[in-house]
Design an enzyme around this catalytic site. Structure first.
Site, PDB file in Angstrom:
ATOM      1  N   HIS A  79       4.757 -10.765   1.930  1.00  0.00           N
ATOM      2  CA  HIS A  79       3.693 -10.938   2.981  1.00  0.00           C
ATOM      3  C   HIS A  79       3.330 -11.812   2.115  1.00  0.00           C
ATOM      4  O   HIS A  79       2.551 -13.265   2.730  1.00  0.00           O
ATOM      5  CB  HIS A  79       3.164 -10.239   4.451  1.00  0.00           C
ATOM      6  CG  HIS A  79       2.722 -10.274   4.120  1.00  0.00           C
ATOM      7  ND1 HIS A  79       1.068 -10.058   3.519  1.00  0.00           N
ATOM      8  CD2 HIS A  79       2.168  -8.187   3.156  1.00  0.00           C
ATOM      9  CE1 HIS A  79      -0.755  -9.176   3.204  1.00  0.00           C
ATOM     10  NE2 HIS A  79       0.284  -8.215   2.922  1.00  0.00           N
TER      11      HIS A  79
ATOM     12  N   CYS B 253      -8.402  -7.016   1.508  1.00  0.00           N
ATOM     13  CA  CYS B 253      -8.302  -5.088   2.278  1.00  0.00           C
ATOM     14  C   CYS B 253      -9.959  -4.739   1.760  1.00  0.00           C
ATOM     15  O   CYS B 253      -9.889  -3.640   1.753  1.00  0.00           O
ATOM     16  CB  CYS B 253      -7.028  -4.472   1.309  1.00  0.00           C
ATOM     17  SG  CYS B 253      -6.020  -5.369   2.089  1.00  0.00           S
TER      18      CYS B 253
ATOM     19  N   THR C 159       1.315  -0.692   0.221  1.00  0.00           N
ATOM     20  CA  THR C 159       0.016   0.304  -0.061  1.00  0.00           C
ATOM     21  C   THR C 159       1.342   1.225  -0.175  1.00  0.00           C
ATOM     22  O   THR C 159       0.577   2.465  -0.342  1.00  0.00           O
ATOM     23  CB  THR C 159      -0.790   0.043   1.088  1.00  0.00           C
ATOM     24  OG1 THR C 159      -1.816  -1.335   0.966  1.00  0.00           O
ATOM     25  CG2 THR C 159      -1.875   1.082   1.518  1.00  0.00           C
TER      26      THR C 159
ATOM     27  N   THR D 244      12.962   4.943   9.763  1.00  0.00           N
ATOM     28  CA  THR D 244      13.480   4.175   9.810  1.00  0.00           C
ATOM     29  C   THR D 244      13.119   2.744   9.582  1.00  0.00           C
ATOM     30  O   THR D 244      12.003   2.269   9.243  1.00  0.00           O
ATOM     31  CB  THR D 244      14.051   3.606  11.430  1.00  0.00           C
ATOM     32  OG1 THR D 244      14.256   5.036  12.121  1.00  0.00           O
ATOM     33  CG2 THR D 244      14.922   2.608  11.356  1.00  0.00           C
TER      34      THR D 244
ATOM     35  N   GLN E  96       0.269  -9.407  -6.738  1.00  0.00           N
ATOM     36  CA  GLN E  96      -0.024 -11.044  -6.964  1.00  0.00           C
ATOM     37  C   GLN E  96       0.967 -11.306  -7.953  1.00  0.00           C
ATOM     38  O   GLN E  96       0.788 -12.676  -7.985  1.00  0.00           O
ATOM     39  CB  GLN E  96      -1.676 -10.427  -7.170  1.00  0.00           C
ATOM     40  CG  GLN E  96      -2.281 -10.126  -6.376  1.00  0.00           C
ATOM     41  CD  GLN E  96      -3.097 -10.708  -4.693  1.00  0.00           C
ATOM     42  OE1 GLN E  96      -1.663 -11.842  -5.057  1.00  0.00           O
ATOM     43  NE2 GLN E  96      -2.625 -10.067  -3.141  1.00  0.00           N
TER      44      GLN E  96
ATOM     45  N   SER F 223       5.024  -7.037  -2.675  1.00  0.00           N
ATOM     46  CA  SER F 223       5.262  -6.979  -1.176  1.00  0.00           C
ATOM     47  C   SER F 223       5.875  -8.113  -0.282  1.00  0.00           C
ATOM     48  O   SER F 223       5.582  -8.705  -1.501  1.00  0.00           O
ATOM     49  CB  SER F 223       3.206  -7.091  -0.412  1.00  0.00           C
ATOM     50  OG  SER F 223       3.080  -7.152  -0.059  1.00  0.00           O
TER      51      SER F 223
ATOM     52  N   ASN G  62      -6.025  -9.404  -8.148  1.00  0.00           N
ATOM     53  CA  ASN G  62      -5.904  -9.897  -6.577  1.00  0.00           C
ATOM     54  C   ASN G  62      -7.629 -11.055  -6.356  1.00  0.00           C
ATOM     55  O   ASN G  62      -7.350 -11.435  -4.777  1.00  0.00           O
ATOM     56  CB  ASN G  62      -5.889  -8.465  -5.151  1.00  0.00           C
ATOM     57  CG  ASN G  62      -7.318  -7.945  -5.212  1.00  0.00           C
ATOM     58  OD1 ASN G  62      -7.178  -7.054  -6.382  1.00  0.00           O
ATOM     59  ND2 ASN G  62      -7.565  -7.775  -4.210  1.00  0.00           N
TER      60      ASN G  62
END
Length: 375
Positions: free
Chosen positions: A202, A323, A71, A238, A180, A200, A150
């Site tokens: 994960h 989402c 995102t 960070t 995806q 992404s 997705n």
């Protein structure tokens, strides 16, 4: 014994990713911006992680920017482009198939005076390249099209998008949400003419808390998140080192994308052949969709009823995008699927570790639920 088939929402972290995250939490926990040896060692790990992603994408290390999620990668690409190129034009183009993190950013920019165009998909979840060509003009500054949807797994012909943009003498950036697709189909952004590409961790058996944005060296973005100037000033904050390094470990653990794809396709076909014999099941994903994602509707069984029933058996699937919880699928609506079938749709998403036995258990669970609910 549970059967997890919600891999489009998140995947189980692989062993190497977990091991690397623990190492970064317990042994190499320094801040990569710190100017001492502990910080230097962390910075070396950050550089190694950037190199791992650059290698698989066949791009330069300085074209990889780490984020905290897909995102944030989409946010950086879309808002950054709008801020950078707003004097060149105010037209931005996307599709009705996109993830909420793209759709909502476009809607927000529309409220700020940008002209937003949402290309409509056909019944197969594909956009018309002719419609895209008609939409792009000299005022267009951004075209954002996802590689793989997705919810239904439809694959867009992104290789032709940049050529269309160029043919219209447009200087628009081409952004691709590849969350995806990354790690599941071959993707070389520079070869495909992609200026900006989101990924992404994960979704590929890494940890939550890390994403990445490819930014072509020929593209310029103004930051939407400012602060300490990390990631070359584009995305301040960070860096979440355990998640980033686990992301790189998961990338190295992908193996052969082509072999994984063939294997998952065989597992999908096994399941499709089973459910084709059950009355009242409609397959919303097309034959040429990504085999990792199967969207079906079970007539007479509402999505949540099916989910609850399967969950009670230790079988985990989804009603659509994680989402967009609680909302009727905008993707299936855009594809013209009948409302009663949308309300009974479930998304089954596989991983390279999914087996035919897993799909057999799912099939039996669906059949058992149908028998009980359709009485």
């Amino acid at each position: 014994m549970s059967v997890y088939l919600d891999n489009s929402a998140t995947t189980k972290p692989c062993e190497s990713a977990v091991k690397k995250a623990i190492e970064m939490c317990t042994e190499n926990f320094g801040n990569p911006s710190s100017l001492h040896m502990c910080g230097y060692n962390a910075k070396k790990e950050l550089d190694d992680s950037r190199r791992a992603l650059a290698s698989v994408l066949s791009c330069s290390e300085n074209e990889i920017f780490f984020t905290s999620s897909g995102t944030i990668a989409n946010n950086t690409a879309i808002i950054g482009t709008a801020r950078t190129k707003k004097r060149e034009g105010k037209k931005i183009i996307t599709t009705g198939l996109e993830h909420p993190s793209v759709i909502k950013h476009f809607e927000m920019l529309g409220e700020q005076g940008f002209e937003t165009v949402f290309l409509k998909p056909d019944s197969k979840g594909k956009i018309s390249l002719e419609e895209l060509s008609n939409a792009v003009d000299e005022n267009t500054i951004l075209v954002s099209i996802m590689a793989v949807n997705n919810e239904v797994g439809s694959i867009q012909d992104i290789a032709k998008v940049k050529n269309i943009i160029k043919s219209k003498d447009s200087k628009a950036y081409f952004h691709c949400d590849a969350v995806q697709a990354f790690g599941k189909i071959p993707l070389k952004p520079k070869k495909l003419g992609i200026d900006l590409m989101s990924m992404s961790s994960h979704k590929i058996h890494g940890l939550k808390g890390a994403g990445a944005l490819f930014v072509n060296s020929s593209s310029r973005l103004l930051p939407s998140i400012v602060g300490g100037g990390q990631e070359n000033g584009l995305i301040s904050g960070t860096e979440p080192m355990p998640a980033i390094c686990a992301f790189a470990a998961a990338v190295k653990d992908i193996g052969s994308i082509e072999k994984n794809l063939d294997y998952v396709a065989s597992v999908k076909n096994y399941f499709i052949n089973k459910i084709n014999n059950v009355n009242g099941i409609y397959i919303n994903s097309t034959d040429d969709s990504l085999p990792y994602i199967i969207n079906i509707s079970v007539e007479g069984v509402p999505s949540q009823v099916m989910l609850n029933s399967l969950s009670s058996m230790g079988i985990y699937v989804s009603a659509g995008s994680a989402c967009a919880k609680g909302h009727r699928s905008e993707v299936l609506t855009a594809m013209g699927v009948a409302p009663k079938l949308i309300d009974s749709a479930i998304r089954i998403s596989l991983a390279k570790t999914t087996t035919e036995n897993d799909m057999e258990i799912l099939y039996n669970g669906i059949v058992d639920t149908i028998k009980r609910v359709r009485r």
